[in-house]
Write a protein that holds these residues in place. Structure first.
Motif, mmCIF file in Angstrom:
data_model
loop_
_atom_site.group_PDB
_atom_site.id
_atom_site.type_symbol
_atom_site.label_atom_id
_atom_site.label_comp_id
_atom_site.label_asym_id
_atom_site.label_seq_id
_atom_site.Cartn_x
_atom_site.Cartn_y
_atom_site.Cartn_z
ATOM 1 N N GLY A 1 19.284 40.471 37.650
ATOM 2 C CA GLY A 1 17.816 40.984 36.998
ATOM 3 C C GLY A 1 18.049 40.908 35.474
ATOM 4 O O GLY A 1 18.694 41.646 34.777
ATOM 5 N N ARG B 1 16.598 43.909 33.324
ATOM 6 C CA ARG B 1 17.595 44.941 33.366
ATOM 7 C C ARG B 1 19.196 44.872 32.724
ATOM 8 O O ARG B 1 19.513 45.615 32.199
ATOM 9 C CB ARG B 1 17.959 45.291 35.022
ATOM 10 N N GLU C 1 6.218 47.896 43.346
ATOM 11 C CA GLU C 1 6.818 49.122 43.383
ATOM 12 C C GLU C 1 6.588 49.760 42.096
ATOM 13 O O GLU C 1 7.470 49.764 41.290
ATOM 14 C CB GLU C 1 8.473 48.729 43.602
ATOM 15 N N GLY D 1 13.833 50.656 33.939
ATOM 16 C CA GLY D 1 14.253 49.285 34.770
ATOM 17 C C GLY D 1 13.592 48.646 35.751
ATOM 18 O O GLY D 1 14.025 47.811 36.409
ATOM 19 N N ARG D 2 12.829 49.617 36.233
ATOM 20 C CA ARG D 2 12.024 49.139 37.558
ATOM 21 C C ARG D 2 10.431 48.703 37.036
ATOM 22 O O ARG D 2 9.664 49.679 36.597
ATOM 23 C CB ARG D 2 11.703 50.287 38.524
ATOM 24 N N LEU D 3 10.538 47.388 37.109
ATOM 25 C CA LEU D 3 9.113 46.861 36.724
ATOM 26 C C LEU D 3 8.405 46.198 37.948
ATOM 27 O O LEU D 3 9.092 45.859 38.820
ATOM 28 C CB LEU D 3 9.507 45.617 35.920
ATOM 29 N N PHE E 1 8.821 41.046 36.511
ATOM 30 C CA PHE E 1 10.244 41.004 36.096
ATOM 31 C C PHE E 1 10.938 39.560 36.458
ATOM 32 O O PHE E 1 10.270 38.613 36.883
ATOM 33 C CB PHE E 1 11.125 42.044 36.682
ATOM 34 N N ALA F 1 20.626 48.930 39.472
ATOM 35 C CA ALA F 1 21.437 47.739 39.858
ATOM 36 C C ALA F 1 20.756 46.694 38.748
ATOM 37 O O ALA F 1 19.808 46.376 38.858
ATOM 38 C CB ALA F 1 20.944 47.440 41.157
ATOM 39 N N CYS F 2 21.920 45.896 38.242
ATOM 40 C CA CYS F 2 21.488 44.680 37.272
ATOM 41 C C CYS F 2 21.582 43.609 37.817
ATOM 42 O O CYS F 2 21.091 42.266 37.444
ATOM 43 C CB CYS F 2 22.513 44.879 36.053
ATOM 44 N N LEU F 3 22.218 43.336 39.189
ATOM 45 C CA LEU F 3 22.452 42.210 39.669
ATOM 46 C C LEU F 3 23.014 42.488 41.148
ATOM 47 O O LEU F 3 23.631 43.356 41.489
ATOM 48 C CB LEU F 3 23.442 41.257 39.127
ATOM 49 N N SER F 4 22.537 41.549 42.333
ATOM 50 C CA SER F 4 23.208 41.411 43.457
ATOM 51 C C SER F 4 23.682 40.099 43.801
ATOM 52 O O SER F 4 23.222 39.324 43.637
ATOM 53 C CB SER F 4 22.016 42.097 44.399
ATOM 54 N N ARG G 1 6.923 42.585 42.531
ATOM 55 C CA ARG G 1 7.208 43.292 43.597
ATOM 56 C C ARG G 1 6.355 44.720 43.325
ATOM 57 O O ARG G 1 6.561 45.457 42.281
ATOM 58 C CB ARG G 1 8.722 43.794 43.601
ATOM 59 N N GLY H 1 21.598 37.213 42.757
ATOM 60 C CA GLY H 1 20.125 37.618 42.012
ATOM 61 C C GLY H 1 20.707 38.434 40.798
ATOM 62 O O GLY H 1 20.965 39.525 40.792
ATOM 63 N N GLN I 1 13.797 36.762 37.178
ATOM 64 C CA GLN I 1 15.208 36.829 37.902
ATOM 65 C C GLN I 1 15.683 35.239 37.535
ATOM 66 O O GLN I 1 15.169 34.209 37.589
ATOM 67 C CB GLN I 1 15.078 36.962 39.427
ATOM 68 N N LYS J 1 25.502 42.588 51.353
ATOM 69 C CA LYS J 1 24.896 42.848 49.868
ATOM 70 C C LYS J 1 25.850 43.568 48.990
ATOM 71 O O LYS J 1 25.893 44.663 49.328
ATOM 72 C CB LYS J 1 23.564 43.239 50.025
ATOM 73 N N GLU K 1 26.106 44.990 45.079
ATOM 74 C CA GLU K 1 25.123 45.497 43.657
ATOM 75 C C GLU K 1 26.262 45.762 42.711
ATOM 76 O O GLU K 1 26.993 46.611 42.853
ATOM 77 C CB GLU K 1 24.060 46.624 43.821
HETATM 78 P P1 ATP Z 1 16.900 47.946 43.648
HETATM 79 O O1 ATP Z 1 17.934 48.439 44.667
HETATM 80 O O2 ATP Z 1 17.127 48.343 42.353
HETATM 81 O O3 ATP Z 1 15.430 48.048 44.092
HETATM 82 P P2 ATP Z 1 16.983 45.179 44.725
HETATM 83 O O4 ATP Z 1 18.040 45.609 45.758
HETATM 84 O O5 ATP Z 1 15.669 45.422 45.299
HETATM 85 O O6 ATP Z 1 17.040 46.336 43.595
HETATM 86 P P3 ATP Z 1 17.271 42.612 44.620
HETATM 87 O O7 ATP Z 1 16.211 42.047 45.500
HETATM 88 O O8 ATP Z 1 18.984 42.468 44.949
HETATM 89 O O9 ATP Z 1 17.172 43.834 44.117
HETATM 90 O O10 ATP Z 1 16.961 41.618 43.353
HETATM 91 C C1 ATP Z 1 18.284 41.274 42.398
HETATM 92 C C2 ATP Z 1 18.231 41.967 41.036
HETATM 93 O O11 ATP Z 1 16.821 41.643 40.516
HETATM 94 C C3 ATP Z 1 18.509 43.426 41.042
HETATM 95 O O12 ATP Z 1 19.777 43.588 41.061
HETATM 96 C C4 ATP Z 1 17.673 43.607 39.931
HETATM 97 O O13 ATP Z 1 18.477 43.570 38.621
HETATM 98 C C5 ATP Z 1 16.638 42.807 39.800
HETATM 99 N N1 ATP Z 1 15.345 43.586 40.333
HETATM 100 C C6 ATP Z 1 15.073 44.051 41.584
HETATM 101 N N2 ATP Z 1 13.682 44.591 41.727
HETATM 102 C C7 ATP Z 1 13.397 44.786 40.297
HETATM 103 C C8 ATP Z 1 12.426 45.563 39.573
HETATM 104 N N3 ATP Z 1 11.510 46.201 40.350
HETATM 105 N N4 ATP Z 1 12.406 45.438 38.203
HETATM 106 C C9 ATP Z 1 13.305 44.820 37.359
HETATM 107 N N5 ATP Z 1 14.438 44.280 37.936
HETATM 108 C C10 ATP Z 1 14.372 44.314 39.365
#
Ligand code: ATP
Ligand code: ZN
Length: 312
Positions: free
Chosen positions: A283, A286, A161, A167-169, A172, A250-253, A159, A281, A174, A235, A237
């Motif tokens: 992470g 994370r 971003e 924790g934002r990569l 990453f 957020a570690c999972l959703s 992604r 989902g 999943q 959703k 988290e």
């Molecule tokens: P965030 O709100 O932190 O951006 P997200 O809502 O985009 O998360 P989901 O699409 O629900 O994340 O993805 C499920 C899980 O994947 C997230 O809870 C997170 O643990 C992990 N994840 C999502 N984006 C990233 C990222 N950029 N780097 C690392 N882990 C990620």
């Protein structure tokens, strides 16, 4: 749930990196934000987290592992392009004959042109979420039994971003538990896997909270879409606290997609209704990072219960 983390308090101002030491122990930066190499000690915990996830896999779940790339057409049809075009990565490669490619490269090294001028858009995108290929694969198999189908899938995700957050990569990993089937089954599955997610956090001894959340939709309709998602509580988290005031990761959703994928891919339940779907989902990076933040840089010193659940 409101326990304080055993980490250095962030008392050096909002821009200070409270985790600089830990980061240096676990990762080697590769020069682009959110892209790093990880050390063996981190990968051992990643393996442990995957073992923990496997131990909680829903009964009867079919296992599939996906490559880091997806057919571009699949991505376009899934709806991801419309919702998150700003996070998407598309693969390009040099086109033309061997002679043309050679010229392009030589002109680059001669300082005459950028080799990227010769790139052509390919038929692959970088996968942004591990569950996306499941739905067309289910559709291709025909009708879904009323009891539904369950999957355990994983893959590397991209992604766009870029960020300095721990924790934002951009790249990453999943893991996802996915359900496709009747409406009631999908809603129940989402609640069931949210509890599994909490069991994972408990097994890792992570203080956490569960909140209703929304996705970072693109464009003018984004606020309405996010509001609707929250109102319908589609959703949830699971978040862990980080150093700094009211900072959470957020570690999972746990997500309920209603009939979005059922409609998109024309998936029918054998009762005739359009299929609904849900996913958890996870992470994986994370979850591992959260465990290091909570228990420290040396897994050998982690609580015995956590080490046992991770198989360390
Ligand atoms: P965030 O709100 O932190 O951006 P997200 O809502 O985009 O998360 P989901 O699409 O629900 O994340 O993805 C499920 C899980 O994947 C997230 O809870 C997170 O643990 C992990 N994840 C999502 N984006 C990233 C990222 N950029 N780097 C690392 N882990 C990620
Ligand atoms: Zn995100």
């Amino acid at each position: 749930m409101t326990e304080t983390l055993r980490v250095t308090p962030d008392d050096a101002g909002p821009d200070a990196d409270s985790y600089a030491e830990l980061r240096a122990r676990l990762f080697i930066p590769l020069g682009v934000a959110g892209v790093r190499a990880s050390m063996g000690v981190f990968e051992d915990v990643i393996d442990g987290v995957n073992r923990l996830v496997t131990s909680l896999r829903p009964l009867g779940a079919e296992v599939m592992r996906f490559p880091p790339v997806l057919p571009r057409a699949m991505l376009e049809k899934s709806g991801y392009l419309r919702s998150f075009p700003h996070q998407l990565g598309c693969l390009c490669s040099l086109g033309g004959s061997e002679r043309e490619i050679g010229l392009q490269v030589e002109r680059f090294y001669a300082g005459e042109a950028d080799w990227t001028d010769g790139l052509e858009t390919g038929d692959l995108v970088l996968s942004p979420a591990a569950c996306l290929p499941v739905y067309p694969l289910v559709a291709a198999r025909g009708e879904v039994p009323e009891t539904g189908l369950r999957f355990d899938v994983s893959g590397a995700c991209f992604r766009r971003e870029p960020s300095q957050e721990f924790g934002r990569l951009q790249s990453f990993r999943q893991r996802e538990f996915v359900f496709v089937g009747a409406k009631e089954g999908a809603a129940a599955f989402r609640d069931e896997v949210l509890q599994l997610g909490q069991s994972m956090a408990d097994a890792l001894d992570l203080p956490h909270r569960v909140v209703s959340a929304s996705d970072p939709f693109f464009g003018r309709a984004s606020r309405v879409l996010a509001l609707l998602q929250k109102q319908k509580t589609l959703k949830y988290e699971l978040q862990v606290p980080l150093a700094g005031e009211d900072t959470w990761m957020a570690c999972l959703s746990a997500n309920y997609h209603e009939d979005h994928y059922g409609q998109t891919w024309d998936i029918r339940v054998d009762t005739g209704e359009v299929a609904h779907s849900a996913c958890l989902g996870l992470g994986i990076d994370r979850l591992a990072i959260a465990a290091f933040i909570r228990h420290g840089a040396e897994p050998a010193t982690w609580p015995a219960s956590v080490r046992t659940r991770l198989g360390l």
